[in-house]
Design an enzyme around this catalytic site. Structure first.
Site, mmCIF file in Angstrom:
data_model
loop_
_atom_site.group_PDB
_atom_site.id
_atom_site.type_symbol
_atom_site.label_atom_id
_atom_site.label_comp_id
_atom_site.label_asym_id
_atom_site.label_seq_id
_atom_site.Cartn_x
_atom_site.Cartn_y
_atom_site.Cartn_z
ATOM 1 N N HIS A 306 -29.974 33.042 91.621
ATOM 2 C CA HIS A 306 -28.699 32.749 90.946
ATOM 3 C C HIS A 306 -28.829 33.076 89.472
ATOM 4 O O HIS A 306 -29.894 32.873 88.877
ATOM 5 C CB HIS A 306 -28.346 31.264 91.111
ATOM 6 C CG HIS A 306 -26.907 30.984 90.846
ATOM 7 N ND1 HIS A 306 -26.436 30.798 89.566
ATOM 8 C CD2 HIS A 306 -25.843 30.926 91.670
ATOM 9 C CE1 HIS A 306 -25.124 30.594 89.632
ATOM 10 N NE2 HIS A 306 -24.743 30.674 90.900
ATOM 11 N N ASP A 363 -24.491 30.065 99.069
ATOM 12 C CA ASP A 363 -24.181 30.913 100.231
ATOM 13 C C ASP A 363 -25.215 30.839 101.344
ATOM 14 O O ASP A 363 -24.991 31.386 102.424
ATOM 15 C CB ASP A 363 -24.035 32.373 99.764
ATOM 16 C CG ASP A 363 -22.821 32.544 98.882
ATOM 17 O OD1 ASP A 363 -22.954 33.101 97.777
ATOM 18 O OD2 ASP A 363 -21.745 32.081 99.285
HETATM 19 C C1 SDX Z 1 -22.669 33.426 94.124
HETATM 20 O O1 SDX Z 1 -22.436 33.284 89.214
HETATM 21 C C2 SDX Z 1 -22.045 32.372 90.066
HETATM 22 O O2 SDX Z 1 -21.820 31.245 89.714
HETATM 23 C C3 SDX Z 1 -21.872 32.839 91.507
HETATM 24 C C4 SDX Z 1 -21.641 31.761 92.546
HETATM 25 C C5 SDX Z 1 -20.303 31.099 92.361
HETATM 26 O O3 SDX Z 1 -20.154 29.939 92.813
HETATM 27 O O4 SDX Z 1 -19.368 31.774 91.864
HETATM 28 O O5 SDX Z 1 -22.656 30.802 92.481
HETATM 29 C C6 SDX Z 1 -21.634 32.358 93.955
HETATM 30 O O6 SDX Z 1 -22.362 34.570 93.920
HETATM 31 C C7 SDX Z 1 -24.078 33.026 94.499
HETATM 32 C C8 SDX Z 1 -25.049 34.247 94.560
HETATM 33 C C9 SDX Z 1 -24.880 34.946 95.899
HETATM 34 N N1 SDX Z 1 -25.628 36.188 95.943
HETATM 35 C C10 SDX Z 1 -26.757 36.327 96.684
HETATM 36 O O7 SDX Z 1 -27.270 35.420 97.351
HETATM 37 C C11 SDX Z 1 -27.323 37.739 96.698
HETATM 38 C C12 SDX Z 1 -28.846 37.685 96.504
HETATM 39 N N2 SDX Z 1 -29.090 37.219 95.144
HETATM 40 C C13 SDX Z 1 -29.305 38.233 94.136
HETATM 41 O O8 SDX Z 1 -28.770 39.469 94.325
HETATM 42 C C14 SDX Z 1 -29.405 37.699 92.714
HETATM 43 O O9 SDX Z 1 -30.213 36.598 92.752
HETATM 44 C C15 SDX Z 1 -28.108 37.362 91.985
HETATM 45 C C16 SDX Z 1 -27.145 38.507 92.010
HETATM 46 C C17 SDX Z 1 -27.459 36.163 92.582
HETATM 47 C C18 SDX Z 1 -28.484 37.049 90.542
HETATM 48 O O10 SDX Z 1 -28.959 38.218 89.988
HETATM 49 P P1 SDX Z 1 -29.476 38.262 88.456
HETATM 50 O O11 SDX Z 1 -29.254 36.964 87.768
HETATM 51 O O12 SDX Z 1 -28.914 39.494 87.844
HETATM 52 O O13 SDX Z 1 -31.020 38.357 88.623
HETATM 53 P P2 SDX Z 1 -31.806 39.705 88.681
HETATM 54 O O14 SDX Z 1 -31.158 40.662 89.622
HETATM 55 O O15 SDX Z 1 -32.068 40.137 87.273
HETATM 56 O O16 SDX Z 1 -33.196 39.234 89.381
HETATM 57 C C19 SDX Z 1 -34.301 38.758 88.608
HETATM 58 C C20 SDX Z 1 -35.525 39.087 89.453
HETATM 59 C C21 SDX Z 1 -35.601 40.582 89.825
HETATM 60 O O17 SDX Z 1 -36.963 40.881 90.063
HETATM 61 P P3 SDX Z 1 -37.828 41.575 88.824
HETATM 62 O O18 SDX Z 1 -37.064 42.792 88.400
HETATM 63 O O19 SDX Z 1 -37.895 40.472 87.752
HETATM 64 O O20 SDX Z 1 -39.160 41.866 89.451
HETATM 65 O O21 SDX Z 1 -35.473 38.379 90.699
HETATM 66 C C22 SDX Z 1 -35.370 39.314 91.769
HETATM 67 C C23 SDX Z 1 -34.907 40.627 91.159
HETATM 68 O O22 SDX Z 1 -35.356 41.726 91.962
HETATM 69 N N3 SDX Z 1 -34.389 38.764 92.712
HETATM 70 C C24 SDX Z 1 -34.500 38.802 94.042
HETATM 71 C C25 SDX Z 1 -33.379 38.118 94.536
HETATM 72 N N4 SDX Z 1 -32.615 37.694 93.509
HETATM 73 C C26 SDX Z 1 -33.241 38.103 92.387
HETATM 74 N N5 SDX Z 1 -35.451 39.356 94.852
HETATM 75 C C27 SDX Z 1 -35.263 39.189 96.178
HETATM 76 N N6 SDX Z 1 -34.220 38.548 96.736
HETATM 77 C C28 SDX Z 1 -33.259 38.000 95.953
HETATM 78 N N7 SDX Z 1 -32.223 37.364 96.496
#
Ligand code: SDX
Length: 427
Positions: A306, A363
């Site tokens: 998140h 989710d």
């Molecule tokens: C919602 O914003 C809100 O409030 C949203 C929400 C709401 O109520 O409106 O809460 C609802 O959208 C919840 C999120 C649902 N999405 C997912 O579950 C999809 C999977 N999650 C990710 O795609 C990710 O965690 C996000 C999009 C939710 C957040 O992305 P960020 O904050 O941009 O984080 P990032 O992509 O910069 O990740 C940081 C690191 C990265 O690795 P490094 O480059 O540091 O090595 O964490 C890794 C990412 O690759 N990472 C994940 C991951 N989420 C982040 N790796 C594997 N699986 C994941 N799910």
């Protein structure tokens, strides 16, 4: 507090006010940055950038706190009705009994949708994704409610808000019923708001509707948990579209499209599809954990991570507990729940997830309950939108009442410098 922040660049020092929120968050007010320095900031994804001052929802990502208008999500999920939360988010206070009754009466008076809307719905193939249908129907509502296009007075704004709070559940129900080949009926205005939603969605043509308290309570809780979440992607979309004075319904339609994405609200559908793939793979969670950690693999562990929560998402905790209760009460033994719990345990013990503070989000478990309630997977994000409707409305209303300027970010240009035009024969 009139605190200041200094920015030093080359031989110049620039001074900016620091503002403090009611929960002691601090922000550097850079409204005069470009005028003072000729420079802008850049922050892809706005990870460090506030778009507004808001009094609606407070999140503390480190402590896993979520409050709507000061009330904790735990209290609201346990003790409130969704309609009370709709009122709270939009009008700032929990309604007294007479105000709630008046609000519900105004909603009932608007709980019909022009029959012509069915022709628009008929134009979609059964294979159409419900989120695309819902975004289109919400936008189409404008044509049948022209005076809701740009509600600016309090009276016009209240009328537009009541209209969409009343009609949106009908669009949600009709979107699902169309896909199932069921007649596009109404519910029963004598029922409560959430029970009527359930009746509209599930009433079979040849059977009496029977109320199931477990299902209604679960739906009420899920809608409350999804109702607002400060400046997330879809809410920011609603605000920026609304900032051009595009009107409430148009702004909501844009918000629905933003929510559809699998990185945002579309994740609840993606989680179920991921869990079903793991189940089909013999429950091999290790394979999917490896994929999630492999930088060369675009796969992410859906329902994990998140932007704000770097601790447990408080909604995920409540939904996980509710999933156990609902499946138990309905006598459903869903192997998917066991796979989800196994995956969560593995991720919470895995250094990759621990180092990056990746926890289950709202989710991760919600789809398991929707599935138990008989909601098709493709409708999961539509249910998220139904819950988020009051939050989007409240945020749009706050933005308009604060007369916020049109949203128009700057950029840093990195393209070609000036060059002369070359006629095609000379290229
Ligand atoms: C919602 O914003 C809100 O409030 C949203 C929400 C709401 O109520 O409106 O809460 C609802 O959208 C919840 C999120 C649902 N999405 C997912 O579950 C999809 C999977 N999650 C990710 O795609 C990710 O965690 C996000 C999009 C939710 C957040 O992305 P960020 O904050 O941009 O984080 P990032 O992509 O910069 O990740 C940081 C690191 C990265 O690795 P490094 O480059 O540091 O090595 O964490 C890794 C990412 O690759 N990472 C994940 C991951 N989420 C982040 N790796 C594997 N699986 C994941 N799910």
């Amino acid at each position: 507090m009139s605190d200041k922040a200094l920015l030093q660049y080359q031989d110049k020092t620039f001074e900016f006010p620091v503002i403090q929120g009611s929960e002691n968050e601090l922000a550097i007010d850079i409204k005069t940055l470009r005028a003072q320095s000729g420079m802008i900031t850049i922050d892809p994804g706005f990870k460090n950038t506030g778009s507004c001052e808001s009094a609606i929802t407070f999140l503390d990502g480190e402590k896993g706190i979520l409050r709507y208008r000061g009330y904790s999500i735990e209290d609201l999920a346990e003790k409130a009705t969704f309609l009370e939360v709709v009122y709270l988010l939009i009008f700032r206070e929990l309604p007294k009994a007479d105000a709630l009754a008046a609000f519900q009466k105004d909603i009932v008076a608007e709980s019909h949708v022009d029959e012509e809307m069915k022709k628009i719905l008929d134009g979609f193939p059964k294979s159409a994704h419900p989120m695309g249908v819902l975004a289109s129907l919400t936008s189409a509502l404008i044509s049948f409610n022209p005076n809701s296009v740009n509600a600016s007075s309090d009276k016009e704004m209240y009328a537009a808000i009541v209209r969409i709070v009343a009609k949106f559940p009908v669009l949600v129900a009709w979107t699902m019923r169309k896909k199932k080949g069921l007649p596009l009926d109404y519910g029963d205005d004598s029922l409560g708001y959430v029970e009527n939603i359930h009746k509209m969605m599930f009433k079979k043509p040849s059977q009496e509707y029977t109320k199931n308290k477990v299902i209604i309570d679960a739906l009420n809780k899920l809608l409350i948990l999804h109702a607002d979440h400060e400046q997330n992607c879809s809410t920011s979309t609603v605000r920026i579209v609304g900032s051009s004075h595009a009107g409430l319904f148009a702004s909501l339609s844009a918000g629905i499209s933003a929510l559809w994405g699998p990185l945002h609200g579309g994740a609840n559908q993606a989680v179920l599809e991921m869990l079903e793939a793991i189940e089909a793979d013999g429950g091999d969670t290790k394979k999917y954990m490896a994929k999630a950690k492999d930088k060369n693999d675009p796969f992410r562990l859906m329902g994990f991570g998140h932007r704000v929560y770097k601790n447990f998402d408080p909604r995920a905790k409540i939904i996980k507990k509710a999933a156990d209760e609902v499946l138990n009460d309905l006598g459903i033994d869903d192997p998917i729940l066991a796979i989800a719990k196994g995956l969560e345990k593995e991720a919470l013990e895995d250094p990759y997830f621990v180092e990056r503070k990746l926890y289950p989000n709202v989710d991760f478990y919600s789809g398991i309950i929707y599935r138990a309630l008989g909601i098709p997977t493709e409708m999961f994000t539509v249910m998220f939108a139904l819950g988020r409707l009051p939050g989007w409305i409240a945020q749009w209303k706050e933005m308009r009442e604060n007369n916020e300027p049109i949203g128009r970010p700057r950029q840093v240009y990195i393209g070609e410098n000036f060059r002369d035009f070359v006629p095609v024969e000379n290229r």
